[in-house]
Design an enzyme around this catalytic site. Structure first.
Site, mmCIF file in Angstrom:
data_model
loop_
_atom_site.group_PDB
_atom_site.id
_atom_site.type_symbol
_atom_site.label_atom_id
_atom_site.label_comp_id
_atom_site.label_asym_id
_atom_site.label_seq_id
_atom_site.Cartn_x
_atom_site.Cartn_y
_atom_site.Cartn_z
ATOM 1 N N ARG A 164 0.820 -1.222 0.000
ATOM 2 C CA ARG A 164 0.000 0.000 0.000
ATOM 3 C C ARG A 164 0.852 1.271 0.000
ATOM 4 O O ARG A 164 0.338 2.358 -0.185
ATOM 5 C CB ARG A 164 -0.958 -0.023 1.201
ATOM 6 C CG ARG A 164 -2.092 -1.029 1.055
ATOM 7 C CD ARG A 164 -2.864 -1.229 2.348
ATOM 8 N NE ARG A 164 -2.157 -2.099 3.297
ATOM 9 C CZ ARG A 164 -2.620 -2.432 4.507
ATOM 10 N NH1 ARG A 164 -3.777 -1.966 4.923
ATOM 11 N NH2 ARG A 164 -1.922 -3.235 5.307
ATOM 12 N N LYS A 197 30.860 22.127 5.846
ATOM 13 C CA LYS A 197 30.853 20.647 5.829
ATOM 14 C C LYS A 197 32.172 20.176 6.414
ATOM 15 O O LYS A 197 33.229 20.660 6.005
ATOM 16 C CB LYS A 197 30.716 20.147 4.393
ATOM 17 C CG LYS A 197 30.535 18.652 4.317
ATOM 18 C CD LYS A 197 31.269 18.000 3.163
ATOM 19 C CE LYS A 197 32.744 17.973 3.370
ATOM 20 N NZ LYS A 197 33.503 17.315 2.316
ATOM 21 N N GLN A 220 10.364 -15.274 7.759
ATOM 22 C CA GLN A 220 9.045 -15.811 7.429
ATOM 23 C C GLN A 220 9.091 -16.152 5.936
ATOM 24 O O GLN A 220 9.224 -15.257 5.108
ATOM 25 C CB GLN A 220 7.966 -14.748 7.718
ATOM 26 C CG GLN A 220 6.564 -15.251 7.477
ATOM 27 C CD GLN A 220 5.518 -14.134 7.511
ATOM 28 O OE1 GLN A 220 5.844 -12.950 7.491
ATOM 29 N NE2 GLN A 220 4.263 -14.532 7.544
HETATM 30 C C1 UD1 Z 1 -2.940 -5.206 11.555
HETATM 31 C C2 UD1 Z 1 -3.988 -5.954 12.398
HETATM 32 C C3 UD1 Z 1 -5.133 -4.999 12.733
HETATM 33 C C4 UD1 Z 1 -4.574 -3.788 13.470
HETATM 34 C C5 UD1 Z 1 -3.464 -3.122 12.656
HETATM 35 C C6 UD1 Z 1 -2.767 -2.071 13.508
HETATM 36 C C7 UD1 Z 1 -3.904 -8.283 11.721
HETATM 37 C C8 UD1 Z 1 -4.579 -9.372 10.967
HETATM 38 N N1 UD1 Z 1 -4.495 -7.086 11.673
HETATM 39 O O1 UD1 Z 1 -3.537 -4.866 10.313
HETATM 40 O O2 UD1 Z 1 -6.086 -5.642 13.553
HETATM 41 O O3 UD1 Z 1 -5.620 -2.874 13.725
HETATM 42 O O4 UD1 Z 1 -2.458 -4.079 12.267
HETATM 43 O O5 UD1 Z 1 -1.834 -1.356 12.745
HETATM 44 O O6 UD1 Z 1 -2.896 -8.493 12.352
HETATM 45 N N2 UD1 Z 1 3.617 -8.692 8.695
HETATM 46 C C9 UD1 Z 1 4.507 -9.747 8.602
HETATM 47 N N3 UD1 Z 1 4.159 -10.836 7.866
HETATM 48 C C10 UD1 Z 1 2.959 -10.944 7.231
HETATM 49 C C11 UD1 Z 1 2.051 -9.853 7.333
HETATM 50 C C12 UD1 Z 1 2.395 -8.762 8.080
HETATM 51 O O7 UD1 Z 1 5.590 -9.689 9.174
HETATM 52 O O8 UD1 Z 1 2.725 -11.982 6.581
HETATM 53 C C13 UD1 Z 1 3.997 -7.491 9.466
HETATM 54 C C14 UD1 Z 1 4.069 -6.236 8.604
HETATM 55 O O9 UD1 Z 1 5.378 -6.053 8.115
HETATM 56 C C15 UD1 Z 1 3.657 -5.141 9.568
HETATM 57 C C16 UD1 Z 1 2.763 -5.856 10.577
HETATM 58 O O10 UD1 Z 1 3.009 -7.240 10.440
HETATM 59 O O11 UD1 Z 1 4.759 -4.610 10.252
HETATM 60 C C17 UD1 Z 1 1.290 -5.556 10.350
HETATM 61 O O12 UD1 Z 1 0.921 -5.933 9.030
HETATM 62 P P1 UD1 Z 1 -0.074 -5.050 8.170
HETATM 63 O O13 UD1 Z 1 -0.245 -5.727 6.857
HETATM 64 O O14 UD1 Z 1 0.303 -3.641 8.179
HETATM 65 O O15 UD1 Z 1 -1.435 -5.272 9.015
HETATM 66 P P2 UD1 Z 1 -2.669 -4.282 9.063
HETATM 67 O O16 UD1 Z 1 -3.502 -4.492 7.854
HETATM 68 O O17 UD1 Z 1 -2.208 -2.905 9.349
HETATM 69 MG MG MG Z 2 -0.322 -1.995 9.313
#
Ligand code: UD1
Ligand code: MG
Length: 453
Positions: free
Chosen positions: A18, A337, A78
């Site tokens: 995004r 600098k 992962q």
């Molecule tokens: C997530 C939460 C949501 C919360 C929001 C807060 C879930 C399902 N949803 O949504 O409830 O309100 O965060 O900001 O958790 N990531 C991984 N591996 C993956 C997917 C994500 O490491 O396979 C990491 C991303 O790099 C990121 C974090 O997890 O740092 C959150 O992922 P993101 O896709 O931003 O989740 P949100 O849609 O924001």
């Molecule tokens: Mg997020």
């Protein structure tokens, strides 16, 4: 503060599609720091026993950032982007099975140590399987919601599955979750795969725990701290909020800032109480401003140290490695600098001073330029204490102007000038008495001839 052993897992394996620019999301800068560095700094401020960062394969740049800033962190990979639950499972091998496991998201940079400590204390006090940090953002779009039964947290519901009544309550999941380390493996094993997204949600751990009769809790934190970055627009909004918070802290600490909304800081800037920052000043990474220093408007500083009583600007640019000792002055349209100005030294107008050492009390005239680069390498210029460099001087480095020496204006200095010497390096002036009138009449005659022809 938590007494049980504490492990922190930072999730950063998401692609961040995004953000729409192909860069790993957690490397986008906030206050001059990559997002993930803010989260790592907050994690390390807690009394923790283990730090694990979850990355995707090929995220070498992020791994380098983690190793550079937090060398003690372990990196878990992962292997496929199958959701936040799958990401925590990828860190399993690194996690002890006693104490607390705190999960942080690499895209949630405004968290503070105090709020996290409150969440940890609540989990321990209530012996909850899961404790969730909740918040009420002004715009809850995109966040998961919390469902309660009485005081008990019973489910985290992603926005797309939340009914209008639950959405209207406005309480959101920050993504920060504290787990009982003993029960976490059981929860991870039981998390369902969500077929519609082909993901395993960490948020489902709450419903799974409740189904086993395990207690879950929520703690509400300041709304700013829960905000995550999923788009450029949110990143800009978080930058604004970060700056607002930092300005307030500095003002409370005694920094003088008559127009704080126009002054910008990097995450690691140090500004001492009683420093004066006038309107429209940008302080980049590695800046230190001492008490009693003044930065006048429209100045841009990076990697610069400004000691007590030194004065910068207006319209000055201090680049990395600039040091202004006590009482030194760098005025308008001066760029420095890797240059040190000794106590009380002055460069007040229109200069470039690069790779230079300028002794105490030296005066650098308007338009002085250090010619530090010959197209291949950089060379140093040394100017002794009390020297006077006349206006519009070019100092061709490597070169040294001795203590107490004087350089005549308009000189191109290519050879060292000994202490207390006078150096003049320019074409000698020729003055011809009366010749101005003669020249003027000749020019006038030829102009008239041209008009007649
Ligand atoms: C997530 C939460 C949501 C919360 C929001 C807060 C879930 C399902 N949803 O949504 O409830 O309100 O965060 O900001 O958790 N990531 C991984 N591996 C993956 C997917 C994500 O490491 O396979 C990491 C991303 O790099 C990121 C974090 O997890 O740092 C959150 O992922 P993101 O896709 O931003 O989740 P949100 O849609 O924001
Ligand atoms: Mg997020």
């Amino acid at each position: 503060m938590s007494r049980l052993p504490l492990s922190i897992v930072v999730l950063a394996a998401g692609k961040g599609t995004r953000m729409r620019n192909g860069r790993p999301k957690v490397l986008h800068p906030l206050a001059g720091w990559p997002l993930i560095r803010h989260v790592l700094a907050t994690a390390r401020a807690l009394d923790l026993d283990r730090l694990v960062v979850v990355l995707a394969p090929g995220m070498d740049e992020v791994a380098a950032e983690v190793r550079g800033f937090a060398p003690e962190a372990r990196i878990a990979i992962q292997d496929a982007p199958l959701g936040t639950g799958h990401a925590v499972a990828a860190a399993r091998g690194e996690l002890p099975t006693a104490g607390t496991v705190l999960v942080l998201y690499g895209d949630t940079p405004l968290l503070t140590q105090g709020t996290l400590a409150r969440l940890l204390a609540e989990r321990e006090k209530t012996d909850a399987a899961v404790a969730v940090l909740a918040f009420r953002p002004p715009d809850p779009t995109g966040y998961g919601r919390l469902r309660f039964s009485g005081d008990e947290l019973v489910e985290l519901v992603e926005e797309r599955h939340a009914d209008p009544a639950l959405k209207a309550e406005g309480l959101c999941n920050s993504g920060v979750m504290a787990f009982d380390a003993t029960r976490l493996p059981h929860l991870l094993d039981a998390l369902p795969l969500r077929p519609e997204k082909n993901e395993v949600y960490l948020t489902d751990a709450v419903a799974v725990a409740v189904a086993r009769g395990w207690n879950c809790r929520a703690v509400e934190g300041p709304w700013v701290e829960g905000l995550g970055v999923n788009s450029q627009r949110q990143l800009a909004e978080l930058e604004r909020l970060w700056q607002e918070r930092r300005r307030a802290e500095l003002l409370d600490g005694g920094v003088v800032m008559p127009a704080p909304e126009t002054v910008f800081f990097a995450a690691d800037c140090v500004v001492e109480p009683a420093a004066i920052l006038e309107p429209y000043v940008v302080l980049g990474p590695g800046v230190r401003i001492a008490a009693g220093a003044v930065v006048h408007p429209f100045s841009h500083l990076e990697g610069a140290v400004v000691e007590a009583g030194a004065v910068v600007g207006p319209f000055a640019r201090l680049r990395p490695g600039s040091v202004l000792e006590a009482g030194a002055r760098v005025g308008n349209f001066v760029e420095t600098k890797a240059t040190r100005l000794g106590k009380g030294a002055k460069a007040n107008h229109l200069s470039y001073l690069g790779d230079a050492t300028i002794g105490a009390g030296a005066n650098i005239g308007a338009g002085t330029i250090t010619c530090n680069y010959d197209g291949f390498a950089k060379h140093r210029t040394e100017i002794g204490a009390g020297a006077f460099v006349g206006s519009n001087t070019a100092l061709v480095a490597p070169v040294r102007v001795g203590e107490g020496a004087i350089v005549g204006a308009g000189s191109t200095v290519t050879e060292d000038v000994p202490d207390d010497a006078l150096a003049i390096a320019r074409g000698r002036q020729e003055t011809k008495p009366g010749r101005a009138g003669e020249l003027r009449s000749r020019l006038l005659r030829s102009a008239e001839e041209r008009r007649r022809s």
